[in-house]
Design an enzyme around this catalytic site. Structure first.
Site, PDB file in Angstrom:
ATOM      1  N   GLU A 318       0.718  -1.228  -0.054  1.00  0.00           N
ATOM      2  CA  GLU A 318      -0.049  -0.078   0.078  1.00  0.00           C
ATOM      3  C   GLU A 318       0.846   1.179  -0.052  1.00  0.00           C
ATOM      4  O   GLU A 318       0.698   2.246   0.515  1.00  0.00           O
ATOM      5  CB  GLU A 318      -1.006  -0.048   1.151  1.00  0.00           C
ATOM      6  CG  GLU A 318      -1.934  -1.159   1.266  1.00  0.00           C
ATOM      7  CD  GLU A 318      -2.827  -1.366   2.459  1.00  0.00           C
ATOM      8  OE1 GLU A 318      -4.131  -1.287   1.974  1.00  0.00           O
ATOM      9  OE2 GLU A 318      -2.408  -1.268   3.454  1.00  0.00           O
TER      10      GLU A 318
HETATM   11  C1  ACM Z   1      -1.963  -5.345   4.176  1.00  0.00           C
HETATM   12  O1  ACM Z   1      -2.886  -6.200   4.394  1.00  0.00           O
HETATM   13  N1  ACM Z   1      -1.859  -4.214   3.794  1.00  0.00           N
HETATM   14  C2  ACM Z   1      -0.812  -6.184   3.733  1.00  0.00           C
END
Ligand code: ACM
Length: 512
Positions: A318
């Site tokens: 992310e």
């Molecule tokens: C995640 O759930 N951002 C690895």
């Protein structure tokens, strides 16, 4: 229902519970051959171990479980003779396999390595009545069904992740989780030690990370962090249960707590405020600054020095506030730092969009319906030698709600009932991935909505044992209809251990 056999002694009829059937164990053993008379633990039983400190520690661990509830002395004595015997021997057990032989003279657990003896002890424990887990003297009889189990894991990596960043959990809470993981033969504890909401490990060369960056958590509570001694104690305790600790410092995104602690880490030199919300994707280390890599080198160097385990997880998920070009540049520069400090890189699967170094492992956290191009990128990396740990979010994430009514957890990956979480095969989950690339399975537990040990219990149980089984048991044993019966039989043990759990209507729980 407990099966009972009735027998008559003089004038009275006594009902004697039958021992737990030999195969009624989670994770399912690789091979089970029931037969012969059971062994009964009595006040005369001894625990026989090799005369080594490690063998003694496993023997004492077993005795610590058995003594309070049986009320027996169960002394540790040398090998040879009847009773419970733990023995190392040459054989084709592998690093973690064991054999358990049970008959009227005793139970013998044989393994090639200490880890195998420890896993065999977990099997023995599950073959005893659930009341054995209690801390006060209980009625027996303490019988173990006759026969032989031969067992070894399908995958070497069987993990659970605990997010101690969104909410901080104490050393005692982590130890409790370690004990729960050990019961299901999980051997990797991944600690998510840093995120936007909190930095949880003391780093001497950057002290404000912990003292300031760790001073809050989601919702604005006081947070906390582990001193180096705290962390060493977690590592020691995990090792005593044959778990390896995998520390994660998530970067270049998920770094607000670090950026708030040191203004110089920011591209504009301005520290953002601490963050106590639950948004993701808004923070990034400054990829163009040399200081960033001094920071990373210092942090990874100190963490690697504290960590006897093989792995160091660098996150990489992310990174929406980092351009793709910067992300690749960052990962290209940071992975060799991990290698230089003697550790193997693990990162979330987005690293397959950069250049995973030789030996790196990627942790897949996509969904069944993640788009084909992203899955193909992961498969391509696997074909080129990157190992995979599977944590599909709509199967393995323990923080997803079970149903719409689950009071805790999130639902961005969907609702994950017990059957859904168990009913997939790591061996064929991702198309085009060679089976040799699958190193194992991990069950992550994110804690945006979780604040207490009881919250952890409720989300982990009953899904965690199923994920442990996917990691341990041969694919040939995989069957929801038989699994749910073995799972249901675990519930009295959780009750005895004080573990709260979700009473899924999919599982035929015994009446309480
Ligand atoms: C995640 O759930 N951002 C690895």
């Amino acid at each position: 229902m407990v099966a009972v056999g009735a027998f008559t002694t003089g004038a009275t009829t006594v009902t004697k519970p039958d021992p737990t059937p030999l195969g009624r164990v989670v994770p399912a053993p690789a091979s089970v051959r029931p037969g012969g008379s059971p062994y009964r633990i009595t006040e005369a039983t001894v625990i026989r171990v090799d005369d080594t400190p490690k063998a003694h520690r496993i023997g004492e661990y077993l005795a610590d479980i058995l003594r309070p509830s049986t009320g027996y002395r169960l002394p540790l004595v040398n090998r040879g003779g009847s009773g419970i015997q733990l023995r190392l021997a040459k054989g084709s057990f592998g690093a973690e396999g064991y054999r358990l032989d049970s008959g009227p003279r005793g139970v013998v657990i044989t393994a090639g390595e200490y880890a195998g003896l420890f896993h065999g002890v977990q099997t023995l424990r599950q073959l005893l009545p659930a009341a054995v887990e209690k801390k006060s003297v209980q009625h027996g009889p303490w019988q173990i069904a006759g026969g032989t189990i031969e067992d070894s894991p399908r995958y070497a990596y069987r993990g659970a992740m605990l997010d101690v960043s969104r909410h901080f959990f104490t050393v005692a809470q982590v130890k409790r989780y370690i004990d729960q993981l050990a019961l299901y033969k999980i051997n990797e504890l991944h600690l998510h030690l840093s995120d936007d909401q909190g930095w949880r490990i003391a780093i001497d060369s950057w002290p404000r990370l912990a003292t300031y960056g760790g001073s809050t958590e989601v919702g604005g509570g006081t947070g906390g962090h582990y001193t180096k001694d705290d962390y060493r104690e977690i590592v020691r305790y995990a090792a005593s249960r044959f778990l390896e600790v995998v520390p994660e410092i998530d970067m270049p995104g998920h770094t607000n707590a670090a950026l708030a602690s040191y203004a110089d880490l920011n591209c504009d030199g301005v520290a953002p405020p601490l963050y106590t919300g639950t948004d993701v994707g808004f923070s990034s280390l400054c990829v163009g600054k040399d200081l960033t890599y001094r920071f990373v080198d210092d942090v990874i160097g100190e963490l690697a020095a504290l960590t006897p385990g093989r792995y160091l997880h660098i996150g990489g998920d992310e990174a929406q506030s980092t351009s793709h070009e910067d992300y690749v540049k960052f990962m290209d520069r940071v992975q060799p730092i991990v290698t230089k400090h003697g550790k193997t890189v693990i990162a979330w699967h987005q690293i397959t969009g950069a250049h995973p170094v030789k030996g790196a492992l990627a942790q897949y956290w996509g969904l069944d319906d993640t788009d084909a191009a992203e899955k193909a990128q992961v498969a391509e990396a696997a074909k080129n030698g990157t190992g995979l740990i599977l944590s599909p979010a709509d199967r393995a994430y323990l923080d997803m709600k079970y149903t719409e009514d689950t009071p805790l957890g999130q639902d961005w990956a969907g609702l994950v009932e017990v059957k859904r979480s168990y009913d997939w095969d790591p061996g064929n989950y991702l198309a085009g991935v060679p089976s040799s690339a699958i190193r194992g399975v991990e069950a992550p537990l994110w804690t945006e909505t979780l604040e207490t040990g009881a919250n952890i219990d409720y989300m982990a149980f009953p899904r965690l044992p199923g994920l442990a089984e996917l990691g341990w048991s041969p694919a040939s044993t995989h069957d929801w209809d038989t699994y749910k019966v073995r799972l249901a039989a675990q519930a009295p043990r959780w009750d005895a251990l004080g573990i709260d759990y979700y009473r899924s209507p999919q599982v035929p729980w015994p009446a309480r």
